[in-house]
Design a protein around this motif. Structure first.
Motif, mmCIF file in Angstrom:
data_model
loop_
_atom_site.group_PDB
_atom_site.id
_atom_site.type_symbol
_atom_site.label_atom_id
_atom_site.label_comp_id
_atom_site.label_asym_id
_atom_site.label_seq_id
_atom_site.Cartn_x
_atom_site.Cartn_y
_atom_site.Cartn_z
ATOM 1 N N THR A 74 21.727 14.729 30.286
ATOM 2 C CA THR A 74 21.643 16.185 30.329
ATOM 3 C C THR A 74 22.360 16.662 31.586
ATOM 4 O O THR A 74 22.163 16.101 32.671
ATOM 5 C CB THR A 74 20.176 16.646 30.370
ATOM 6 O OG1 THR A 74 19.518 16.222 29.175
ATOM 7 C CG2 THR A 74 20.077 18.163 30.485
ATOM 8 N N ILE B 161 22.781 19.110 34.469
ATOM 9 C CA ILE B 161 22.154 20.157 35.282
ATOM 10 C C ILE B 161 22.598 19.929 36.724
ATOM 11 O O ILE B 161 22.344 18.869 37.294
ATOM 12 C CB ILE B 161 20.611 20.127 35.220
ATOM 13 C CG1 ILE B 161 20.105 20.152 33.786
ATOM 14 C CG2 ILE B 161 20.037 21.310 36.010
ATOM 15 C CD1 ILE B 161 18.593 19.966 33.663
ATOM 16 N N GLN C 70 18.685 28.921 38.312
ATOM 17 C CA GLN C 70 19.328 28.102 37.291
ATOM 18 C C GLN C 70 18.889 26.634 37.363
ATOM 19 O O GLN C 70 18.190 26.133 36.500
ATOM 20 C CB GLN C 70 20.859 28.187 37.447
ATOM 21 C CG GLN C 70 21.425 29.584 37.297
ATOM 22 C CD GLN C 70 21.435 30.064 35.865
ATOM 23 O OE1 GLN C 70 21.515 29.253 34.949
ATOM 24 N NE2 GLN C 70 21.351 31.364 35.666
ATOM 25 N N SER C 71 19.297 25.956 38.403
ATOM 26 C CA SER C 71 19.177 24.501 38.437
ATOM 27 C C SER C 71 17.736 24.013 38.506
ATOM 28 O O SER C 71 17.318 23.164 37.703
ATOM 29 C CB SER C 71 19.965 23.936 39.623
ATOM 30 O OG SER C 71 21.344 24.172 39.463
ATOM 31 N N ARG D 56 15.582 24.479 35.349
ATOM 32 C CA ARG D 56 16.032 23.581 34.290
ATOM 33 C C ARG D 56 15.666 22.135 34.580
ATOM 34 O O ARG D 56 15.290 21.381 33.670
ATOM 35 C CB ARG D 56 17.544 23.723 34.107
ATOM 36 C CG ARG D 56 18.001 25.075 33.564
ATOM 37 C CD ARG D 56 19.508 25.111 33.397
ATOM 38 N NE ARG D 56 19.940 24.084 32.441
ATOM 39 C CZ ARG D 56 21.161 23.561 32.425
ATOM 40 N NH1 ARG D 56 22.056 23.919 33.346
ATOM 41 N NH2 ARG D 56 21.486 22.648 31.532
ATOM 42 N N GLN D 57 15.765 21.719 35.834
ATOM 43 C CA GLN D 57 15.373 20.358 36.195
ATOM 44 C C GLN D 57 13.885 20.131 35.937
ATOM 45 O O GLN D 57 13.485 19.092 35.382
ATOM 46 C CB GLN D 57 15.690 20.096 37.673
ATOM 47 C CG GLN D 57 17.172 19.992 37.994
ATOM 48 C CD GLN D 57 17.428 19.915 39.493
ATOM 49 O OE1 GLN D 57 16.512 20.079 40.300
ATOM 50 N NE2 GLN D 57 18.676 19.687 39.862
ATOM 51 N N ALA E 75 11.916 21.741 33.870
ATOM 52 C CA ALA E 75 11.672 21.732 32.425
ATOM 53 C C ALA E 75 12.110 20.411 31.812
ATOM 54 O O ALA E 75 11.441 19.871 30.908
ATOM 55 C CB ALA E 75 12.404 22.904 31.769
ATOM 56 N N TRP E 76 13.216 19.860 32.297
ATOM 57 C CA TRP E 76 13.708 18.579 31.780
ATOM 58 C C TRP E 76 12.724 17.455 32.073
ATOM 59 O O TRP E 76 12.380 16.671 31.188
ATOM 60 C CB TRP E 76 15.071 18.283 32.395
ATOM 61 C CG TRP E 76 15.655 16.962 32.022
ATOM 62 C CD1 TRP E 76 16.157 16.582 30.821
ATOM 63 C CD2 TRP E 76 15.818 15.826 32.895
ATOM 64 N NE1 TRP E 76 16.611 15.279 30.866
ATOM 65 C CE2 TRP E 76 16.423 14.801 32.120
ATOM 66 C CE3 TRP E 76 15.515 15.588 34.229
ATOM 67 C CZ2 TRP E 76 16.724 13.556 32.658
ATOM 68 C CZ3 TRP E 76 15.822 14.350 34.775
ATOM 69 C CH2 TRP E 76 16.408 13.346 33.985
ATOM 70 N N SER F 226 9.529 17.897 30.038
ATOM 71 C CA SER F 226 9.729 17.593 28.613
ATOM 72 C C SER F 226 9.787 16.091 28.394
ATOM 73 O O SER F 226 9.361 15.591 27.334
ATOM 74 C CB SER F 226 11.031 18.240 28.114
ATOM 75 O OG SER F 226 12.181 17.596 28.675
#
Length: 407
Positions: A181, A183, A391-392, A395-396, A398-399, A402
């Motif tokens: 992914t 990011i 942004q970063s 997203r990190q 959430a990654w 998950s």
């Protein structure tokens, strides 16, 4: 969740992610080399530092060294498991030094996530790119294949990976790319921002201010991988055309990537021997490595920032120069084109075209009529896709979370 970071120089690429996960209620620990003295935002344990492995095999030396570090990291992990009863749900590591190689044997049910910084390739990347420095020979490609072995193994073992740019993700073979992914690590744009009041005091006492005719160049080390030789050969024409310009170079005299020159102690010495007689050295300032505050001030005062790179890992100095609203003249190489469109948010020149580089630097120092628009667009690029807070980091997080749900 229980989350373990493994990095020989922790926090490394994770100074924001690790504490952010802890702040969300996860139990976060780190495992690092016993000699790592960097301050840690979270509780950190240490494994025994490896000694260099003795081997007569040039091809096997890299793997042997990294496997030895992986073994010692695994023993540290085993101590965490057996003595402290720690069983992480997620392990996050950087595979570049071999630390993740054996962690699946300690915790087979944990999700193993790795930072996919770059896969060495024999063609189309740095190997053979610059014939002057590194001829494109079979033996060089053999060594490249050999020093990629631990990275391939680490990616095969990993459940998922993260890469900071699409270029870096695409350096991995298609069979492994699906795990990755993209990011970016993230830029703190609240801190790294234009500052009309910025100033930098040089060692001799000269004070540079925002708007002065300053050309900046930043690299961890002054070496060909980051185009130091190309810039130095362009400087005589730049200084001749711009008699008031000051050139400020930040970087150590050693090497971070590639080899030292064979006929000089450093690339700086070699290039000064070649072009120094044609330079006004009173206007060329080599600062070595500097505190972050001074580096940021340089980015903010520079009228032009020069960034050159082989097809290789993208430097933070480029993204931070853009975040600071810099007017960037950069090499037209693949990792740079991911961020910069020529004439929109920067200027691109062919890596080896010294005349084109000189012309672009002179144009920028003289006052490119499009400079204000280019600077604004450069910062907008970082705000829109690389900003840490908006942004970063979200997203990190959430990654990672998950991945925990996939156990």
């Amino acid at each position: 969740m229980k989350i373990l970071f493994v990095h020989q120089n922790f926090p490394g690429q994770f100074p924001h992610l690790a504490p952010a996960l802890a702040a969300r209620g996860h139990q976060v620990l780190a495992l690092t080399d016993e000699n790592n003295q960097r301050p840690s935002p979270i509780r950190t344990l240490r494994y025994k530092a490896p000694a260099a492995v003795q081997t007569d095999s040039a091809l096997g030396r890299t793997y042997a060294d990294h496997a030895e570090r992986g073994l010692l990291a695994a023993r540290g992990a085993r101590a965490l498991r057996d003595r402290h009863g720690f069983h992480p749900d997620i392990v996050i590591g950087h595979p570049g030094w071999g630390e993740t190689l054996f962690l699946k044997e300690i915790w087979p049910h944990a999700r193993l996530l790795v930072y996919a910084e770059l896969m060495y390739r024999t063609r189309g990347h740095d190997v053979g790119f610059d014939p002057e420095i590194s001829p494109d020979r079979d033996e060089v490609r053999f060594m490249t294949v050999a020093r990629s072995a631990h990275l391939v193994q680490a990616m095969v073992q990993a459940d998922a990976a993260i890469a900071p740019t699409r270029y870096q993700a695409d350096s991995f073979p298609p069979e492994l790319r699906g795990k990755i992914t993209v990011i970016h690590d993230g830029i703190d744009t609240a801190r790294v921002a234009p500052d009309p009041a910025a100033r930098l005091t040089l060692p001799g006492g000269t004070i540079l201010r925002a708007g002065d005719e300053v050309l900046s160049f930043v690299s961890r080390s002054l070496e060909p991988y980051r185009g130091f030789h190309v810039l130095m050969r362009a400087l005589p024409d730049v200084l001749a055309a711009r008699p008031d310009a000051q050139v400020v170079l930040v970087g150590a005299e050693g090497t971070s990537y590639g080899a030292k020159p064979r006929d000089a102690n450093s690339w700086k010495d070699k290039l000064l021997a070649e072009v120094g007689a044609r330079l006004d050295l009173s206007r060329v300032h080599f600062l070595g490595r500097v505190p972050y505050g001074d580096y940021l001030s340089l980015m903010q005062v520079a009228r032009v920032h020069c960034y050159l790179t082989y097809p290789f890992v993208l430097s933070w100095s480029l993204t931070e120069a853009m975040a600071a609203g810099g007017y960037v003249v950069a090499s037209d190489t693949e990792p740079v084109r991911e961020l910069i469109t020529d004439g929109v948010n920067g200027r691109l020149v062919p890596f080896f075209d010294g005349a084109a580089l000189s012309a672009a630097l002179i144009h920028g120092l003289a006052g490119d009529p499009q400079a204000a628009a280019i600077r604004k667009a450069a910062r907008a690029t970082i705000l829109g896709g690389y900003d840490l807070a908006s942004q970063s980091l979200p997203r990190q997080i959430a990654w990672v979370e998950s991945q925990g749900a996939m156990r």
